[in-house]
Design an enzyme around this catalytic site. Structure first.
Site, PDB file in Angstrom:
ATOM      1  N   ARG A   4       3.933 -19.044  10.391  1.00 38.60           N
ATOM      2  CA  ARG A   4       2.569 -18.976   9.840  1.00 38.60           C
ATOM      3  C   ARG A   4       2.717 -18.427   8.425  1.00 38.60           C
ATOM      4  O   ARG A   4       3.419 -19.027   7.619  1.00 38.60           O
ATOM      5  CB  ARG A   4       1.641 -18.162  10.739  1.00 38.60           C
ATOM      6  CG  ARG A   4       0.165 -18.530  10.499  1.00 38.60           C
ATOM      7  CD  ARG A   4      -0.812 -17.751  11.359  1.00 38.60           C
ATOM      8  NE  ARG A   4      -0.840 -16.331  11.014  1.00 38.60           N
ATOM      9  CZ  ARG A   4      -1.661 -15.450  11.580  1.00 38.60           C
ATOM     10  NH1 ARG A   4      -2.527 -15.849  12.494  1.00 38.60           N
ATOM     11  NH2 ARG A   4      -1.634 -14.178  11.228  1.00 38.60           N
TER      12      ARG A   4
ATOM     13  N   LYS B 210     -10.849  -7.703  13.408  1.00 37.42           N
ATOM     14  CA  LYS B 210     -11.388  -9.071  13.320  1.00 37.42           C
ATOM     15  C   LYS B 210     -11.971  -9.555  14.646  1.00 37.42           C
ATOM     16  O   LYS B 210     -12.939 -10.305  14.662  1.00 37.42           O
ATOM     17  CB  LYS B 210     -10.332 -10.039  12.805  1.00 37.42           C
ATOM     18  CG  LYS B 210      -9.187 -10.265  13.772  1.00 37.42           C
ATOM     19  CD  LYS B 210      -8.095 -11.122  13.142  1.00 37.42           C
ATOM     20  CE  LYS B 210      -6.975 -11.336  14.140  1.00 37.42           C
ATOM     21  NZ  LYS B 210      -5.699 -11.648  13.497  1.00 37.42           N
TER      22      LYS B 210
HETATM   23  C1  LIG Z   1      -4.842 -10.821  14.020  1.00 37.82           C
HETATM   24  C2  LIG Z   1      -3.704 -10.273  13.286  1.00 37.82           C
HETATM   25  C3  LIG Z   1      -3.059  -9.118  13.747  1.00 37.82           C
HETATM   26  C4  LIG Z   1      -3.452  -8.406  15.030  1.00 37.82           C
HETATM   27  O1  LIG Z   1      -3.082  -9.135  16.155  1.00 37.82           O
HETATM   28  P1  LIG Z   1      -3.394  -8.596  17.619  1.00 37.82           P
HETATM   29  O2  LIG Z   1      -2.783  -9.586  18.516  1.00 37.82           O
HETATM   30  O3  LIG Z   1      -4.886  -8.552  17.750  1.00 37.82           O
HETATM   31  O4  LIG Z   1      -2.778  -7.245  17.722  1.00 37.82           O
HETATM   32  C5  LIG Z   1      -2.017  -8.612  12.989  1.00 37.82           C
HETATM   33  N1  LIG Z   1      -1.630  -9.205  11.842  1.00 37.82           N
HETATM   34  C6  LIG Z   1      -2.224 -10.313  11.368  1.00 37.82           C
HETATM   35  C7  LIG Z   1      -1.737 -10.909  10.098  1.00 37.82           C
HETATM   36  C8  LIG Z   1      -3.272 -10.885  12.086  1.00 37.82           C
HETATM   37  O5  LIG Z   1      -3.861 -11.993  11.597  1.00 37.82           O
END
Ligand SMILES: *Cc1c(COP(=O)(O)O)cnc(C)c1O
Length: 361
Positions: free
Chosen positions: A129, A34
């Site tokens: 969350r 992302k």
């Molecule tokens: C963005 C996200 C991650 C990855 O997080 P990082 O800090 O980039 O490793 C993992 N799980 C979910 C649900 C996320 O939204």
């Protein structure tokens, strides 16, 4: 145009090191794209680094990667929107879920499309969350197992995203015990017991017994080479795979103190007194050389920029970054370079006004 220089070799290297490090303890990685908007050229580096699962929060990023022939299993890591369910079933192999209404609709859609859709049930361990309340997990699993064309492929949790809660032995053990109980009760084999994100790195390194955990969803650590509790570099990873290159468009001698009646800046914010930043807090005026750079708040999170040259960032409006160039002898058109943090990189990737330049050296 400002340039975001993206070093593909460094990203490939980081992906490979992390993949192998986790594989030593039978932990798989979902590489999270992302941050780079599912850019296919970058996603390819994760695949070449050995990562088999790619996750993204946006279904359209997943569609983009699939259409560009990125060979991986795709995981939608944002709870699906009802309106996107047909796309989710069509393009994502897996999705993270926490709502029965949505999961039932995924089931109906999967039957319609004659597909099996796999889900990872998210559990909230305190970060507040996404995820179901741990006390409801039995009811959820019971119902999910009854649904047609839905495969419960995993249970996951997430930390340090909303509540800022860090993974500890205590909450990770609690999660593992919960998963063990569910696996035992329902006689499940889970492809994913997904314990978190880049913020789990320190816990993973220091923990002797990682319990049921067999997966992490990792984005930031691959791209920026740091764990995300203290933002310390991870050994053997590059922290400079991305570099922002801007250009000086104006150089003028200016006073440090604005002249006239102060209200607020272009964003309605009260104006900082820049002289304090520069004159060790002394409120004396100084003439100094100010440069305007060809990037602004439309393109970048100013607080997330770290200049490579010895300059001071004073602030920014929509279209200019305003800096004090200190003792440097700069010219109009000269390039100035910056490292970026997560937010600055996210914005730079998203801005159509920043050219993305790939290098592989
Ligand atoms: C963005 C996200 C991650 C990855 O997080 P990082 O800090 O980039 O490793 C993992 N799980 C979910 C649900 C996320 O939204």
């Amino acid at each position: 145009m400002p340039i975001l220089e993206i070093n593909l070799r460094k990203i490939r290297h980081n992906a490979k090191i992390l993949k192998n490090l986790l594989a030593q303890r039978n932990v798989s990685i979902i590489g999270i794209t992302k941050l780079v908007l599912g850019n296919p050229t970058i996603a390819m580096m994760l695949v070449q680094g050995g990562i088999e699962y790619l996750g993204d929060s946006r279904i359209h990023n997943i569609i983009k990667m699939k259409k560009n022939n990125i060979r991986a299993q795709f995981v939608l890591i944002r709870i699906p929107s009802i309106t996107e369910i047909p796309l989710v079933v069509k393009y994502a192999n897996y999705s993270l879920n926490s709502e029965l209404k949505t999961i039932r609709m995924l089931s109906n859609e999967a039957v319609k499309q004659k597909k099996i859709h796999s889900i990872i049930l998210m559990v909230d361990m305190g970060d507040l969350r996404e995820g179901i309340n741990i006390f409801n997990i039995e009811c959820f699993v019971e119902e999910i197992l009854r649904l047609k064309n839905i495969n419960l492929s995993g249970i996951g949790t997430n930390f340090k995203c909303f509540g800022g809660i860090i993974p500890t032995d205590e909450n990770m053990n609690e999660f593992s015990k919960l998963v063990f109980r569910i696996k035992d009760k329902f006689e499940l084999e889970l492809e994913f017991v997904s314990g978190g994100n880049s913020a789990n790195f320190n816990w993973f390194k220091s923990c002797k017994n990682i319990g049921e955990i067999n997966n992490f969803r990792i984005g930031e650590a691959i791209f920026l080479g740091k764990e995300t509790i203290n933002y310390e570099p991870i050994p053997n990873l590059y922290t400079d795979a991305f570099r922002l290159i801007t250009e000086i468009v104006e150089l003028k001698q200016r006073s440090l103190i604005p002249k006239g009646i102060i209200v607020s800046n272009a964003f309605g914010e009260s104006v900082q007194t820049y002289h304090k930043k520069i004159n060790n807090g002394k409120k004396s005026d100084t003439i100094r050389t100010q440069a305007l750079l060809n990037i602004g708040r439309q393109d970048i999170a100013v607080k997330g920029l770290n200049p490579k040259e010895s300059i001071n960032i004073l602030g920014a409006s929509s279209d200019y970054l305003v800096v004090d160039i200190r003792d440097n002898q700069f010219q109009i058109g000269q390039k100035l370079h910056f490292d970026l943090n997560y937010e600055a990189l996210l914005r730079a990737m998203t801005s159509p006004y920043i050219h993305k330049k790939f290098i592989d050296i």
